[in-house]
Design a protein around this motif. Sequence first.
Motif, mmCIF file in Angstrom:
data_model
loop_
_atom_site.group_PDB
_atom_site.id
_atom_site.type_symbol
_atom_site.label_atom_id
_atom_site.label_comp_id
_atom_site.label_asym_id
_atom_site.label_seq_id
_atom_site.Cartn_x
_atom_site.Cartn_y
_atom_site.Cartn_z
ATOM 1 N N ILE A 80 46.830 44.670 26.409
ATOM 2 C CA ILE A 80 47.255 45.165 27.713
ATOM 3 C C ILE A 80 46.156 44.883 28.743
ATOM 4 C CG2 ILE A 80 48.009 47.173 29.031
ATOM 5 C CD1 ILE A 80 49.891 46.528 26.785
ATOM 6 N N ARG A 81 46.541 44.410 29.922
ATOM 7 C CA ARG A 81 45.594 44.206 31.014
ATOM 8 C C ARG A 81 45.743 45.353 32.004
ATOM 9 N NH1 ARG A 81 42.798 39.792 33.431
ATOM 10 N NH2 ARG A 81 42.553 39.944 35.698
ATOM 11 N N TYR A 82 44.643 46.026 32.300
ATOM 12 C CA TYR A 82 44.606 47.085 33.307
ATOM 13 C C TYR A 82 43.908 46.551 34.553
ATOM 14 C CZ TYR A 82 46.106 50.790 30.088
ATOM 15 O OH TYR A 82 46.829 51.579 29.227
ATOM 16 N N GLN A 83 44.564 46.671 35.697
ATOM 17 C CA GLN A 83 43.945 46.186 36.928
ATOM 18 C C GLN A 83 42.641 46.912 37.241
ATOM 19 O OE1 GLN A 83 47.139 46.573 39.827
ATOM 20 N NE2 GLN A 83 47.696 44.417 39.573
ATOM 21 N N SER A 84 42.560 48.173 36.893
ATOM 22 C CA SER A 84 41.354 48.956 37.189
ATOM 23 C C SER A 84 40.120 48.416 36.469
ATOM 24 C CB SER A 84 41.576 50.425 36.802
ATOM 25 O OG SER A 84 41.931 50.537 35.425
ATOM 26 N N ALA A 85 40.332 47.593 35.438
ATOM 27 C CA ALA A 85 39.210 47.005 34.716
ATOM 28 C C ALA A 85 38.816 45.640 35.275
ATOM 29 C CB ALA A 85 39.555 46.867 33.230
ATOM 30 N N CYS A 86 39.475 45.215 36.351
ATOM 31 C CA CYS A 86 39.283 43.852 36.866
ATOM 32 C C CYS A 86 38.715 43.822 38.278
ATOM 33 C CB CYS A 86 40.615 43.104 36.833
ATOM 34 S SG CYS A 86 41.399 43.051 35.211
ATOM 35 N N LEU A 87 38.159 44.938 38.741
ATOM 36 C CA LEU A 87 37.721 45.031 40.124
ATOM 37 C C LEU A 87 36.628 44.016 40.453
ATOM 38 C CD1 LEU A 87 37.626 48.910 40.619
ATOM 39 C CD2 LEU A 87 39.490 47.308 41.095
ATOM 40 N N ALA A 88 35.716 43.781 39.517
ATOM 41 C CA ALA A 88 34.639 42.820 39.767
ATOM 42 C C ALA A 88 35.209 41.417 39.967
ATOM 43 C CB ALA A 88 33.637 42.842 38.616
ATOM 44 N N HIS A 89 36.230 41.086 39.184
ATOM 45 C CA HIS A 89 36.868 39.773 39.326
ATOM 46 C C HIS A 89 37.544 39.644 40.690
ATOM 47 C CE1 HIS A 89 39.174 36.202 38.561
ATOM 48 N NE2 HIS A 89 40.322 36.846 38.601
ATOM 49 N N TYR A 90 38.263 40.677 41.102
ATOM 50 C CA TYR A 90 38.922 40.643 42.406
ATOM 51 C C TYR A 90 37.893 40.466 43.531
ATOM 52 C CZ TYR A 90 42.671 42.900 39.690
ATOM 53 O OH TYR A 90 43.618 43.220 38.750
ATOM 54 N N GLN A 91 36.770 41.171 43.416
ATOM 55 C CA GLN A 91 35.746 41.079 44.451
ATOM 56 C C GLN A 91 35.138 39.687 44.501
ATOM 57 O OE1 GLN A 91 35.063 43.367 46.742
ATOM 58 N NE2 GLN A 91 33.547 42.013 47.720
ATOM 59 N N THR A 92 34.931 39.080 43.337
ATOM 60 C CA THR A 92 34.373 37.721 43.296
ATOM 61 C C THR A 92 35.289 36.738 44.009
ATOM 62 O OG1 THR A 92 33.182 38.122 41.233
ATOM 63 C CG2 THR A 92 33.706 35.830 41.764
ATOM 64 N N VAL A 93 36.585 36.850 43.744
ATOM 65 C CA VAL A 93 37.535 35.938 44.393
ATOM 66 C C VAL A 93 37.602 36.211 45.891
ATOM 67 C CG1 VAL A 93 39.930 35.174 44.493
ATOM 68 C CG2 VAL A 93 38.873 35.675 42.285
ATOM 69 N N LEU A 94 37.570 37.485 46.266
ATOM 70 C CA LEU A 94 37.565 37.817 47.691
ATOM 71 C C LEU A 94 36.367 37.166 48.384
ATOM 72 C CD1 LEU A 94 38.560 39.409 50.165
ATOM 73 C CD2 LEU A 94 37.198 41.354 49.354
ATOM 74 N N GLU A 95 35.210 37.227 47.772
ATOM 75 C CA GLU A 95 34.019 36.617 48.365
ATOM 76 C C GLU A 95 34.153 35.105 48.455
ATOM 77 O OE1 GLU A 95 30.890 38.136 45.929
ATOM 78 O OE2 GLU A 95 31.030 40.168 46.752
ATOM 79 N N GLN A 96 34.832 34.500 47.491
ATOM 80 C CA GLN A 96 35.089 33.062 47.571
ATOM 81 C C GLN A 96 35.983 32.730 48.757
ATOM 82 O OE1 GLN A 96 36.791 32.022 43.793
ATOM 83 N NE2 GLN A 96 34.871 32.230 42.662
ATOM 84 N N LEU A 97 36.993 33.533 48.961
ATOM 85 C CA LEU A 97 37.892 33.320 50.093
ATOM 86 C C LEU A 97 37.167 33.524 51.415
ATOM 87 C CD1 LEU A 97 41.019 35.184 48.660
ATOM 88 C CD2 LEU A 97 40.794 32.710 48.988
ATOM 89 N N ILE A 98 36.301 34.529 51.469
ATOM 90 C CA ILE A 98 35.508 34.774 52.677
ATOM 91 C C ILE A 98 34.605 33.593 52.973
ATOM 92 C CG2 ILE A 98 33.676 36.213 53.664
ATOM 93 C CD1 ILE A 98 34.916 38.593 52.150
ATOM 94 N N SER A 99 33.986 33.049 51.927
ATOM 95 C CA SER A 99 33.060 31.921 52.115
ATOM 96 C C SER A 99 33.765 30.689 52.655
ATOM 97 C CB SER A 99 32.362 31.588 50.794
ATOM 98 O OG SER A 99 33.261 30.994 49.870
ATOM 99 N N LYS A 100 35.070 30.600 52.441
ATOM 100 C CA LYS A 100 35.863 29.473 52.938
ATOM 101 C C LYS A 100 36.500 29.788 54.289
ATOM 102 C CE LYS A 100 36.895 27.601 48.359
ATOM 103 N NZ LYS A 100 36.255 26.292 48.603
ATOM 104 N N ASP A 101 36.080 30.886 54.913
ATOM 105 C CA ASP A 101 36.585 31.306 56.221
ATOM 106 C C ASP A 101 38.098 31.522 56.194
ATOM 107 O OD1 ASP A 101 36.309 32.039 58.902
ATOM 108 O OD2 ASP A 101 36.761 30.000 59.614
#
Length: 308
Positions: A80-101
């Motif tokens: 089972i995948r719990y979203q609450s266990a994936c916050l670090a991954h979500y933040q990493t991708v968000l920072e990638q999107l930010i870096s690409k403006d």
Amino acid sequence: MLANTSDFGAYRGRFAPSPSGPLHFGSLVAALGSYLDAKAHNGKWLVRIEDIDTPRIVSGSDTLILKTLENYGLYWDESIRYQSACLAHYQTVLEQLISKDLVYACQCTRKQIKQHGGFYNGHCRELQLTFDSQALRLKQTIPTYQFSDLFKGEINVESVFSEEDYIIKRRDGLFAYQLVVVLDDVAQKISHIVRGADLLFPTVRQISLFKQLGAPVPQFGHLPLAVAEPGFKLSKQNYAAAIDMDKPQQTLIAALKFLGINANKTLLDASVDEIILWAITAWQRKNVPANDEIQLITNETSFTFKPL
């Protein structure tokens, strides 16, 4: 950005409930439809607990949901995948999107957006607001206007919805559904997404995000919604009744009928596992009703349906 763009291999489907209450008939339909489509195509079926919206979580609901699925013969493959266990991954991708403006802060309120017709008009896109205590929006760079649905055929969506910059992190600091659902599907290599018709139009946003991330786009199929009356879907928020945990056969056969499979009444005497195995062989996409809504009428002994 997240994955190579190679084509999917084997079928990988999923059911992704939020732990905000017990499963009701409408959520059983979504679970059953996604399960049967996966198994009828020799695929895997995964379960994800979408517990990202913490204010809506009801303690113990995830355990009850998983037990209910087992009682109805819907056994998942893999962990089972719990979203609450994936916050670090979500933040990493968000920072990638930010870096690409591709991300900007937005201070507009729901009331202000509603005054402009209910769609966000890009007001804050060029204001370069600080990210602190603001909602974060994704710049829509690859708008999607149509897609082919597994059950409904060609779906067209208004350009104003397809082109809208939408929120991917809320003002309260929680990641938004539109972001994390795609990141989870990429991480789990989901190839087919079968779910309710209430998510029909948000699909174009998700298809666009798959493309922005350089990830393969799954095939989507949307099942009719079970409604108490037109426009009033069964949901946990609307206090829909939980499905029977002790004698699931009748409810399971009713859900099959809802999905276009008319089971022989003799199956009422069969085990849940026998019903599911029979249903896998009987599943055909062409038999799934194309309606967006079907009214559910119940009493103590029967289920009846009225297509809308």
